[in-house]
Design an enzyme around this catalytic site. Structure first.
Site, PDB file in Angstrom:
ATOM      1  N   GLU A   1      -5.364  -8.479   0.767  1.00  0.00           N
ATOM      2  CA  GLU A   1      -5.907  -8.173   2.103  1.00  0.00           C
ATOM      3  C   GLU A   1      -7.395  -7.861   1.977  1.00  0.00           C
ATOM      4  O   GLU A   1      -7.808  -7.159   1.053  1.00  0.00           O
ATOM      5  CB  GLU A   1      -5.260  -6.931   2.736  1.00  0.00           C
ATOM      6  CG  GLU A   1      -3.932  -7.154   3.386  1.00  0.00           C
ATOM      7  CD  GLU A   1      -3.407  -5.900   4.088  1.00  0.00           C
ATOM      8  OE1 GLU A   1      -4.220  -5.102   4.587  1.00  0.00           O
ATOM      9  OE2 GLU A   1      -2.179  -5.745   4.106  1.00  0.00           O
TER      10      GLU A   1
ATOM     11  N   GLU B   1       0.802  -1.236   0.000  1.00  0.00           N
ATOM     12  CA  GLU B   1       0.000   0.000   0.000  1.00  0.00           C
ATOM     13  C   GLU B   1       0.833   1.284   0.000  1.00  0.00           C
ATOM     14  O   GLU B   1       0.846   2.020   0.993  1.00  0.00           O
ATOM     15  CB  GLU B   1      -0.951  -0.001   1.211  1.00  0.00           C
ATOM     16  CG  GLU B   1      -1.954  -1.132   1.187  1.00  0.00           C
ATOM     17  CD  GLU B   1      -3.100  -0.936   2.186  1.00  0.00           C
ATOM     18  OE1 GLU B   1      -3.065   0.033   2.966  1.00  0.00           O
ATOM     19  OE2 GLU B   1      -4.049  -1.744   2.158  1.00  0.00           O
TER      20      GLU B   1
HETATM   21  C1  NOJ Z   1      -3.748  -2.377   5.389  1.00  0.00           C
HETATM   22  C2  NOJ Z   1      -2.364  -2.625   5.904  1.00  0.00           C
HETATM   23  O1  NOJ Z   1      -1.575  -3.214   4.917  1.00  0.00           O
HETATM   24  C3  NOJ Z   1      -2.336  -3.473   7.171  1.00  0.00           C
HETATM   25  O2  NOJ Z   1      -1.058  -3.397   7.703  1.00  0.00           O
HETATM   26  C4  NOJ Z   1      -3.413  -3.000   8.124  1.00  0.00           C
HETATM   27  O3  NOJ Z   1      -3.323  -3.634   9.349  1.00  0.00           O
HETATM   28  C5  NOJ Z   1      -4.750  -3.227   7.488  1.00  0.00           C
HETATM   29  N1  NOJ Z   1      -4.840  -2.401   6.313  1.00  0.00           N
HETATM   30  C6  NOJ Z   1      -5.938  -2.887   8.397  1.00  0.00           C
HETATM   31  O4  NOJ Z   1      -5.913  -1.557   8.721  1.00  0.00           O
END
Ligand code: NOJ
Length: 454
Positions: free
Chosen positions: A366, A177
Protein backbone atom coordinates in the site's frame (compact mmCIF):
# COMPACT_ATOMS: atom_id res chain seq x y z
CA UNK A 1 13.46 16.66 -8.20
CA UNK A 2 11.07 15.58 -10.91
CA UNK A 3 12.63 15.33 -14.34
CA UNK A 4 10.31 15.42 -17.29
CA UNK A 5 12.03 12.95 -19.55
CA UNK A 6 9.22 10.66 -20.59
CA UNK A 7 5.45 10.44 -20.79
CA UNK A 8 5.34 9.30 -17.18
CA UNK A 9 6.93 12.57 -16.09
CA UNK A 10 9.56 10.84 -13.96
CA UNK A 11 12.25 9.83 -16.36
CA UNK A 12 11.36 6.16 -16.58
CA UNK A 13 8.51 3.81 -17.33
CA UNK A 14 7.18 0.87 -15.37
CA UNK A 15 9.40 -1.48 -17.36
CA UNK A 16 12.38 -0.07 -15.42
CA UNK A 17 11.22 -2.22 -12.48
CA UNK A 18 11.64 -5.45 -14.43
CA UNK A 19 9.32 -7.73 -16.41
CA UNK A 20 7.93 -9.73 -13.46
CA UNK A 21 7.16 -6.79 -11.21
CA UNK A 22 3.70 -6.83 -9.63
CA UNK A 23 1.90 -3.60 -10.38
CA UNK A 24 -1.36 -3.57 -8.56
CA UNK A 25 -4.10 -1.74 -6.75
CA UNK A 26 -5.28 -2.82 -3.32
CA UNK A 27 -8.77 -2.77 -1.85
CA UNK A 28 -10.38 -4.40 1.20
CA UNK A 29 -13.71 -6.11 1.85
CA UNK A 30 -15.12 -3.81 4.54
CA UNK A 31 -14.12 -0.68 2.64
CA UNK A 32 -15.56 -1.73 -0.72
CA UNK A 33 -18.06 -4.57 -0.74
CA UNK A 34 -21.17 -3.26 1.01
CA UNK A 35 -24.00 -5.85 0.90
CA UNK A 36 -23.40 -6.53 4.56
CA UNK A 37 -26.40 -8.79 5.02
CA UNK A 38 -26.54 -10.41 1.59
CA UNK A 39 -26.37 -14.12 0.96
CA UNK A 40 -25.88 -15.26 4.51
CA UNK A 41 -23.19 -12.81 5.62
CA UNK A 42 -23.24 -11.82 9.30
CA UNK A 43 -22.19 -8.42 10.60
CA UNK A 44 -18.58 -7.51 11.31
CA UNK A 45 -17.16 -5.33 14.09
CA UNK A 46 -17.09 -2.41 11.64
CA UNK A 47 -20.79 -2.69 10.80
CA UNK A 48 -21.60 -2.52 14.49
CA UNK A 49 -18.99 0.07 15.53
CA UNK A 50 -20.00 2.46 12.72
CA UNK A 51 -23.54 2.68 14.10
CA UNK A 52 -22.28 4.37 17.28
CA UNK A 53 -22.85 8.05 17.15
CA UNK A 54 -19.87 10.28 16.53
CA UNK A 55 -17.27 7.64 15.67
CA UNK A 56 -17.34 8.03 11.87
CA UNK A 57 -17.37 11.34 10.04
CA UNK A 58 -20.91 12.26 8.95
CA UNK A 59 -22.19 9.01 10.42
CA UNK A 60 -21.34 6.98 7.32
CA UNK A 61 -21.31 3.17 7.68
CA UNK A 62 -19.81 0.38 5.54
CA UNK A 63 -23.32 -0.90 4.66
CA UNK A 64 -23.05 0.22 1.02
CA UNK A 65 -19.45 1.32 0.58
CA UNK A 66 -18.71 0.97 -3.17
CA UNK A 67 -21.13 -1.91 -3.68
CA UNK A 68 -18.22 -3.96 -4.99
CA UNK A 69 -20.26 -7.03 -4.06
CA UNK A 70 -22.54 -6.37 -7.02
CA UNK A 71 -20.18 -4.39 -9.25
CA UNK A 72 -16.99 -6.46 -9.01
CA UNK A 73 -17.01 -7.38 -12.70
CA UNK A 74 -16.93 -3.77 -13.84
CA UNK A 75 -14.46 -2.83 -11.13
CA UNK A 76 -12.08 -5.59 -12.13
CA UNK A 77 -12.36 -4.39 -15.72
CA UNK A 78 -11.30 -0.96 -14.47
CA UNK A 79 -8.20 -2.44 -12.83
CA UNK A 80 -7.33 -4.02 -16.13
CA UNK A 81 -8.12 -0.87 -18.10
CA UNK A 82 -5.73 1.16 -15.95
CA UNK A 83 -2.99 -1.26 -16.94
CA UNK A 84 -2.29 -3.10 -13.67
CA UNK A 85 -1.33 -6.78 -13.67
CA UNK A 86 -2.22 -7.62 -10.04
CA UNK A 87 -5.20 -7.04 -7.78
CA UNK A 88 -5.15 -7.21 -3.99
CA UNK A 89 -8.44 -7.71 -2.13
CA UNK A 90 -9.43 -9.16 1.23
CA UNK A 91 -11.87 -11.84 2.31
CA UNK A 92 -14.77 -10.94 4.57
CA UNK A 93 -14.56 -13.51 7.37
CA UNK A 94 -18.29 -12.95 8.11
CA UNK A 95 -19.22 -13.99 4.56
CA UNK A 96 -17.27 -17.24 4.75
CA UNK A 97 -18.13 -18.12 8.35
CA UNK A 98 -21.21 -16.23 9.54
CA UNK A 99 -20.85 -17.88 12.96
CA UNK A 100 -17.21 -16.87 13.03
CA UNK A 101 -15.88 -20.33 13.58
CA UNK A 102 -18.48 -22.90 12.60
CA UNK A 103 -20.17 -23.79 9.35
CA UNK A 104 -19.01 -22.54 5.97
CA UNK A 105 -21.39 -20.32 3.98
CA UNK A 106 -21.27 -21.68 0.44
CA UNK A 107 -22.56 -18.39 -0.99
CA UNK A 108 -19.61 -16.57 0.58
CA UNK A 109 -17.17 -18.97 -1.03
CA UNK A 110 -18.98 -18.57 -4.34
CA UNK A 111 -18.59 -14.78 -4.27
CA UNK A 112 -14.81 -14.95 -3.89
CA UNK A 113 -14.65 -17.77 -6.45
CA UNK A 114 -16.31 -15.37 -8.87
CA UNK A 115 -13.96 -12.51 -7.99
CA UNK A 116 -10.91 -14.74 -8.42
CA UNK A 117 -12.15 -16.18 -11.70
CA UNK A 118 -12.92 -12.72 -13.00
CA UNK A 119 -9.36 -11.62 -12.18
CA UNK A 120 -7.88 -14.61 -13.96
CA UNK A 121 -10.15 -14.08 -16.94
CA UNK A 122 -8.81 -10.53 -17.23
CA UNK A 123 -5.18 -11.51 -16.82
CA UNK A 124 -4.88 -10.11 -13.28
CA UNK A 125 -2.91 -11.96 -10.59
CA UNK A 126 -5.08 -12.16 -7.46
CA UNK A 127 -3.51 -11.35 -4.09
CA UNK A 128 -5.67 -12.34 -1.12
CA UNK A 129 -5.44 -10.62 2.25
CA UNK A 130 -6.98 -12.93 4.83
CA UNK A 131 -7.65 -10.37 7.52
CA UNK A 132 -8.20 -6.69 6.75
CA UNK A 133 -9.77 -5.59 10.08
CA UNK A 134 -13.34 -6.87 9.75
CA UNK A 135 -13.71 -9.47 12.47
CA UNK A 136 -17.15 -11.13 12.68
CA UNK A 137 -19.08 -9.42 15.48
CA UNK A 138 -19.95 -12.84 16.98
CA UNK A 139 -16.25 -13.38 17.67
CA UNK A 140 -15.89 -9.92 19.18
CA UNK A 141 -18.67 -10.84 21.58
CA UNK A 142 -16.37 -13.60 22.80
CA UNK A 143 -13.41 -11.25 23.22
CA UNK A 144 -12.17 -10.83 19.64
CA UNK A 145 -8.40 -10.37 19.37
CA UNK A 146 -8.11 -10.23 23.16
CA UNK A 147 -9.25 -13.83 23.56
CA UNK A 148 -6.65 -16.61 23.17
CA UNK A 149 -9.33 -18.47 21.20
CA UNK A 150 -8.75 -16.04 18.33
CA UNK A 151 -5.81 -18.17 17.25
CA UNK A 152 -7.98 -21.26 16.92
CA UNK A 153 -10.68 -19.30 15.07
CA UNK A 154 -8.15 -17.76 12.74
CA UNK A 155 -6.54 -21.13 11.94
CA UNK A 156 -9.96 -22.47 10.99
CA UNK A 157 -10.75 -19.49 8.76
CA UNK A 158 -7.31 -19.63 7.12
CA UNK A 159 -7.58 -23.32 6.38
CA UNK A 160 -10.98 -22.91 4.75
CA UNK A 161 -9.76 -20.08 2.51
CA UNK A 162 -6.55 -21.91 1.62
CA UNK A 163 -8.46 -25.03 0.59
CA UNK A 164 -11.20 -23.16 -1.26
CA UNK A 165 -9.07 -20.68 -3.22
CA UNK A 166 -5.53 -22.08 -3.16
CA UNK A 167 -5.91 -23.92 -6.45
CA UNK A 168 -6.08 -20.55 -8.26
CA UNK A 169 -4.62 -18.02 -5.81
CA UNK A 170 -0.90 -18.31 -5.16
CA UNK A 171 -0.22 -14.89 -3.57
CA UNK A 172 -1.35 -14.49 0.01
CA UNK A 173 -1.09 -11.86 2.74
CA UNK A 174 -1.99 -13.06 6.21
CA UNK A 175 -2.76 -9.89 8.22
CA UNK A 176 -3.23 -6.29 7.22
CA UNK A 177 -1.31 -3.87 9.46
CA UNK A 178 -1.54 -5.65 12.82
CA UNK A 179 -0.12 -2.64 14.67
CA UNK A 180 -2.95 -0.59 13.17
CA UNK A 181 -5.90 -2.74 14.16
CA UNK A 182 -4.58 -3.65 17.61
CA UNK A 183 -3.66 -0.09 18.64
CA UNK A 184 -6.53 1.84 17.02
CA UNK A 185 -9.11 -0.81 17.90
CA UNK A 186 -8.08 -1.96 21.37
CA UNK A 187 -6.08 0.93 22.88
CA UNK A 188 -7.09 4.19 21.23
CA UNK A 189 -10.72 3.30 20.58
CA UNK A 190 -10.76 5.11 17.24
CA UNK A 191 -11.45 2.01 15.19
CA UNK A 192 -13.65 -1.04 15.73
CA UNK A 193 -14.22 -2.51 18.24
CA UNK A 194 -13.59 0.84 19.96
CA UNK A 195 -11.82 -0.36 23.11
CA UNK A 196 -9.42 1.76 25.16
CA UNK A 197 -7.45 -0.59 27.30
CA UNK A 198 -3.69 -1.15 27.46
CA UNK A 199 -3.99 -4.70 28.60
CA UNK A 200 -6.40 -5.50 25.74
CA UNK A 201 -3.95 -3.98 23.30
CA UNK A 202 -1.03 -6.05 24.57
CA UNK A 203 -3.02 -9.25 24.47
CA UNK A 204 -4.25 -8.47 20.96
CA UNK A 205 -0.64 -7.85 19.87
CA UNK A 206 0.43 -11.15 21.32
CA UNK A 207 -2.32 -13.03 19.50
CA UNK A 208 -1.73 -11.17 16.24
CA UNK A 209 1.96 -12.15 16.40
CA UNK A 210 0.94 -15.78 16.70
CA UNK A 211 -1.77 -15.49 14.05
CA UNK A 212 0.52 -14.10 11.36
CA UNK A 213 3.00 -16.97 11.76
CA UNK A 214 0.37 -19.69 12.08
CA UNK A 215 -1.48 -18.32 9.07
CA UNK A 216 1.76 -18.64 7.11
CA UNK A 217 2.22 -22.25 8.19
CA UNK A 218 -1.33 -23.22 7.20
CA UNK A 219 -1.00 -21.61 3.78
CA UNK A 220 2.29 -23.42 3.26
CA UNK A 221 0.60 -26.71 4.06
CA UNK A 222 -2.54 -26.31 1.95
CA UNK A 223 -1.55 -24.17 -1.03
CA UNK A 224 0.79 -25.71 -3.56
CA UNK A 225 3.34 -23.22 -4.80
CA UNK A 226 2.11 -20.42 -2.49
CA UNK A 227 3.98 -17.12 -2.24
CA UNK A 228 3.23 -16.08 1.33
CA UNK A 229 3.58 -12.69 2.93
CA UNK A 230 1.97 -10.46 5.52
CA UNK A 231 1.78 -6.69 5.74
CA UNK A 232 3.15 -4.08 8.14
CA UNK A 233 2.40 -0.40 8.39
CA UNK A 234 5.59 1.60 8.78
CA UNK A 235 6.66 5.22 9.14
CA UNK A 236 10.10 6.69 9.46
CA UNK A 237 10.26 8.21 12.95
CA UNK A 238 12.21 11.46 13.09
CA UNK A 239 13.10 12.96 16.51
CA UNK A 240 11.98 16.61 16.79
CA UNK A 241 15.39 17.61 18.20
CA UNK A 242 18.57 15.87 19.19
CA UNK A 243 18.00 16.32 22.90
CA UNK A 244 17.89 13.16 24.96
CA UNK A 245 14.20 13.21 25.85
CA UNK A 246 13.13 13.63 22.25
CA UNK A 247 15.46 10.87 21.14
CA UNK A 248 14.05 8.50 23.76
CA UNK A 249 10.48 9.39 22.81
CA UNK A 250 11.23 8.83 19.11
CA UNK A 251 12.88 5.46 19.77
CA UNK A 252 9.85 4.34 21.76
CA UNK A 253 7.41 5.32 19.01
CA UNK A 254 9.67 3.64 16.47
CA UNK A 255 9.52 0.45 18.52
CA UNK A 256 5.73 0.55 18.59
CA UNK A 257 5.15 1.61 14.98
CA UNK A 258 7.86 -0.26 13.14
CA UNK A 259 9.31 -3.09 15.20
CA UNK A 260 6.68 -4.56 17.47
CA UNK A 261 5.20 -7.17 15.16
CA UNK A 262 7.85 -7.80 12.54
CA UNK A 263 10.59 -8.77 14.99
CA UNK A 264 8.79 -11.77 16.52
CA UNK A 265 7.97 -12.94 12.98
CA UNK A 266 11.66 -12.79 12.08
CA UNK A 267 12.51 -14.88 15.14
CA UNK A 268 13.95 -11.98 17.15
CA UNK A 269 11.19 -11.91 19.76
CA UNK A 270 9.36 -8.80 20.92
CA UNK A 271 11.71 -5.79 21.12
CA UNK A 272 12.71 -5.44 24.75
CA UNK A 273 15.27 -2.64 24.68
CA UNK A 274 12.94 0.10 26.01
CA UNK A 275 13.11 -0.58 29.71
CA UNK A 276 10.47 1.91 30.79
CA UNK A 277 7.98 0.44 28.37
CA UNK A 278 8.87 -3.15 29.24
CA UNK A 279 8.34 -2.49 32.93
CA UNK A 280 4.86 -1.23 32.22
CA UNK A 281 4.10 -4.25 30.13
CA UNK A 282 5.42 -6.59 32.77
CA UNK A 283 3.39 -4.81 35.41
CA UNK A 284 0.35 -5.69 33.35
CA UNK A 285 1.43 -9.21 34.14
CA UNK A 286 0.99 -10.35 30.59
CA UNK A 287 2.69 -13.10 28.83
CA UNK A 288 5.00 -10.94 26.74
CA UNK A 289 7.27 -13.83 26.11
CA UNK A 290 8.38 -14.82 22.70
CA UNK A 291 7.72 -18.32 21.54
CA UNK A 292 8.73 -19.91 18.28
CA UNK A 293 5.04 -20.05 17.42
CA UNK A 294 5.56 -16.41 16.36
CA UNK A 295 8.27 -17.12 13.83
CA UNK A 296 7.62 -17.93 10.20
CA UNK A 297 9.77 -17.72 7.15
CA UNK A 298 7.69 -15.49 4.86
CA UNK A 299 8.44 -15.44 1.13
CA UNK A 300 8.02 -11.69 1.22
CA UNK A 301 7.03 -8.89 3.56
CA UNK A 302 4.44 -6.32 2.52
CA UNK A 303 5.25 -2.77 3.60
CA UNK A 304 2.56 -0.09 3.71
CA UNK A 305 3.83 3.44 3.98
CA UNK A 306 2.18 6.82 3.67
CA UNK A 307 4.16 9.36 5.71
CA UNK A 308 6.92 9.86 8.29
CA UNK A 309 6.28 11.15 11.83
CA UNK A 310 8.22 13.74 13.81
CA UNK A 311 8.15 12.92 17.53
CA UNK A 312 8.90 14.96 20.64
CA UNK A 313 8.92 14.14 24.34
CA UNK A 314 5.61 14.87 26.07
CA UNK A 315 5.27 13.90 29.70
CA UNK A 316 1.49 14.38 29.64
CA UNK A 317 0.90 11.43 27.34
CA UNK A 318 0.52 8.20 29.30
CA UNK A 319 2.76 5.19 28.60
CA UNK A 320 4.65 6.52 25.59
CA UNK A 321 5.35 10.05 26.89
CA UNK A 322 5.62 11.21 23.33
CA UNK A 323 3.58 13.20 20.86
CA UNK A 324 3.65 14.04 17.20
CA UNK A 325 4.65 17.39 15.75
CA UNK A 326 2.12 17.89 12.97
CA UNK A 327 3.18 18.36 9.37
CA UNK A 328 1.09 21.52 9.23
CA UNK A 329 3.04 23.16 12.04
CA UNK A 330 6.34 22.27 10.35
CA UNK A 331 5.28 23.84 7.05
CA UNK A 332 6.02 20.82 4.93
CA UNK A 333 3.69 19.50 2.20
CA UNK A 334 0.87 17.32 3.50
CA UNK A 335 -2.24 15.51 2.23
CA UNK A 336 -5.92 15.99 3.11
CA UNK A 337 -5.35 13.65 6.07
CA UNK A 338 -2.59 15.95 7.36
CA UNK A 339 0.02 13.33 6.43
CA UNK A 340 3.42 14.67 5.40
CA UNK A 341 4.44 14.00 1.80
CA UNK A 342 8.06 12.89 2.00
CA UNK A 343 9.38 10.40 -0.56
CA UNK A 344 12.86 10.31 1.03
CA UNK A 345 11.33 8.98 4.21
CA UNK A 346 9.66 6.27 2.11
CA UNK A 347 13.09 5.31 0.84
CA UNK A 348 14.59 5.39 4.35
CA UNK A 349 11.97 3.16 5.92
CA UNK A 350 12.17 0.59 3.12
CA UNK A 351 15.94 0.39 3.53
CA UNK A 352 15.55 0.12 7.28
CA UNK A 353 13.37 -3.02 6.95
CA UNK A 354 15.73 -4.45 4.36
CA UNK A 355 18.59 -4.06 6.83
CA UNK A 356 17.10 -6.74 9.08
CA UNK A 357 18.80 -9.09 6.63
CA UNK A 358 16.26 -11.83 7.32
CA UNK A 359 13.67 -10.57 4.81
CA UNK A 360 13.87 -12.31 1.46
CA UNK A 361 11.87 -9.88 -0.57
CA UNK A 362 9.73 -6.80 -0.05
CA UNK A 363 6.58 -5.65 -1.74
CA UNK A 364 4.94 -2.29 -1.25
CA UNK A 365 1.43 -3.52 -0.57
CA UNK A 366 0.00 0.00 0.00
CA UNK A 367 1.07 3.56 -0.77
CA UNK A 368 -1.06 6.49 -1.81
CA UNK A 369 -2.62 9.79 -0.78
CA UNK A 370 -5.99 11.37 0.04
CA UNK A 371 -6.76 14.77 -1.44
CA UNK A 372 -9.89 16.90 -1.60
CA UNK A 373 -10.74 15.97 -5.15
CA UNK A 374 -13.04 18.26 -7.07
CA UNK A 375 -15.36 16.83 -9.69
CA UNK A 376 -15.45 19.56 -12.32
CA UNK A 377 -16.94 19.17 -15.79
CA UNK A 378 -16.86 15.39 -15.53
CA UNK A 379 -13.15 15.37 -14.69
CA UNK A 380 -10.98 15.14 -11.59
CA UNK A 381 -7.70 16.92 -11.88
CA UNK A 382 -5.66 15.42 -9.02
CA UNK A 383 -2.21 16.68 -9.86
CA UNK A 384 -1.10 16.42 -6.22
CA UNK A 385 -1.84 12.71 -6.16
CA UNK A 386 0.03 12.21 -9.44
CA UNK A 387 3.00 14.00 -7.94
CA UNK A 388 2.77 11.79 -4.84
CA UNK A 389 2.95 8.62 -6.94
CA UNK A 390 5.69 9.95 -9.19
CA UNK A 391 8.00 10.97 -6.37
CA UNK A 392 7.38 7.80 -4.37
CA UNK A 393 8.06 5.63 -7.41
CA UNK A 394 11.30 7.48 -7.97
CA UNK A 395 12.25 6.74 -4.37
CA UNK A 396 11.29 3.09 -4.82
CA UNK A 397 13.34 2.83 -7.96
CA UNK A 398 16.33 4.24 -6.09
CA UNK A 399 15.92 1.57 -3.38
CA UNK A 400 16.07 -1.12 -6.03
CA UNK A 401 19.15 0.44 -7.61
CA UNK A 402 20.70 0.43 -4.14
CA UNK A 403 20.16 -3.31 -3.87
CA UNK A 404 16.84 -3.74 -2.06
CA UNK A 405 14.86 -6.67 -3.49
CA UNK A 406 11.37 -5.37 -4.24
CA UNK A 407 8.92 -7.37 -6.31
CA UNK A 408 5.74 -5.32 -6.30
CA UNK A 409 3.96 -2.03 -5.72
CA UNK A 410 0.25 -1.69 -4.98
CA UNK A 411 -1.35 1.73 -5.11
CA UNK A 412 -3.89 2.44 -2.40
CA UNK A 413 -6.52 2.37 -3.76
CA UNK A 414 -8.60 1.52 -6.82
CA UNK A 415 -11.53 3.81 -5.98
CA UNK A 416 -12.69 6.13 -3.21
CA UNK A 417 -14.14 3.93 -0.51
CA UNK A 418 -15.18 3.69 3.14
CA UNK A 419 -12.07 5.13 4.80
CA UNK A 420 -12.73 3.80 8.31
CA UNK A 421 -13.27 6.60 10.87
CA UNK A 422 -12.98 9.18 8.06
CA UNK A 423 -16.04 7.70 6.38
CA UNK A 424 -16.26 9.08 2.83
CA UNK A 425 -14.35 12.24 3.71
CA UNK A 426 -10.92 10.95 2.71
CA UNK A 427 -10.65 10.02 -0.95
CA UNK A 428 -7.65 7.84 -1.84
CA UNK A 429 -8.90 6.37 -5.13
CA UNK A 430 -7.53 6.48 -8.65
CA UNK A 431 -11.20 6.39 -9.53
CA UNK A 432 -13.73 8.86 -8.13
CA UNK A 433 -16.92 7.41 -6.64
CA UNK A 434 -20.17 9.31 -6.34
CA UNK A 435 -21.59 7.50 -3.31
CA UNK A 436 -25.17 8.50 -4.14
CA UNK A 437 -25.20 6.97 -7.60
CA UNK A 438 -22.16 4.65 -7.38
CA UNK A 439 -20.96 6.23 -10.61
CA UNK A 440 -17.22 5.75 -11.12
CA UNK A 441 -15.05 8.36 -12.92
CA UNK A 442 -11.37 7.80 -13.60
CA UNK A 443 -9.28 10.60 -12.07
CA UNK A 444 -6.30 12.11 -13.85
CA UNK A 445 -4.09 9.98 -11.57
CA UNK A 446 -5.80 6.87 -12.98
CA UNK A 447 -4.99 8.04 -16.50
CA UNK A 448 -1.46 8.80 -15.37
CA UNK A 449 -1.08 5.20 -14.16
CA UNK A 450 -2.41 3.87 -17.46
CA UNK A 451 0.20 5.89 -19.31
CA UNK A 452 2.99 4.88 -16.92
CA UNK A 453 2.14 1.18 -17.19
CA UNK A 454 1.55 1.13 -20.93
C1 NOJ B 1 -3.94 1.35 5.63
C2 NOJ B 1 -5.10 0.40 5.62
O1 NOJ B 1 -4.67 -0.90 5.35
C3 NOJ B 1 -6.20 0.80 4.64
O2 NOJ B 1 -7.32 0.04 4.91
C4 NOJ B 1 -6.45 2.30 4.74
O3 NOJ B 1 -7.54 2.68 3.98
C5 NOJ B 1 -5.20 3.02 4.31
N1 NOJ B 1 -4.16 2.71 5.25
C6 NOJ B 1 -5.36 4.54 4.27
O4 NOJ B 1 -5.65 5.02 5.51
Amino acid sequence: MIQHQSDSGIGFKASAFGPDFHWGVAISAAQNEGAILSDGRSVSIWDVFARRSGVIKRGVTPAQACDFYHRYKDDILLVKALGFNSFRFSISWSRILPDGSGKVNVQGIRFYDDVINECLLNGLIPFITLYHWDLPQVLQQQGGWVSPLINKWFRHFTKICAKAFGDRVKHWLVLNEPVGFTSLGYMMGKHAPGKQNLSFFLRAVHHAAIAQAEGGRILRKYVDGARIGTTFSCSEVIPATLNKNDLTAAARIDLLLNRLLVEPLLGKGFPEDDKGLMDKMNRENLSWKYTDRMQFDMDFIGLQNYFPVVIKHNSFIPIVQASEVSAKSRQVPYTAMGWEVNPSSFQNIIKRFWKYGAIKELMITENGAAYNDKFIGGKINDADRINYFQTHLQALNQCMKDGVRISGYFAWTLMDNFEWAEGHEARFGLVYVDFKTQLRTIKDSGYWWREFLR
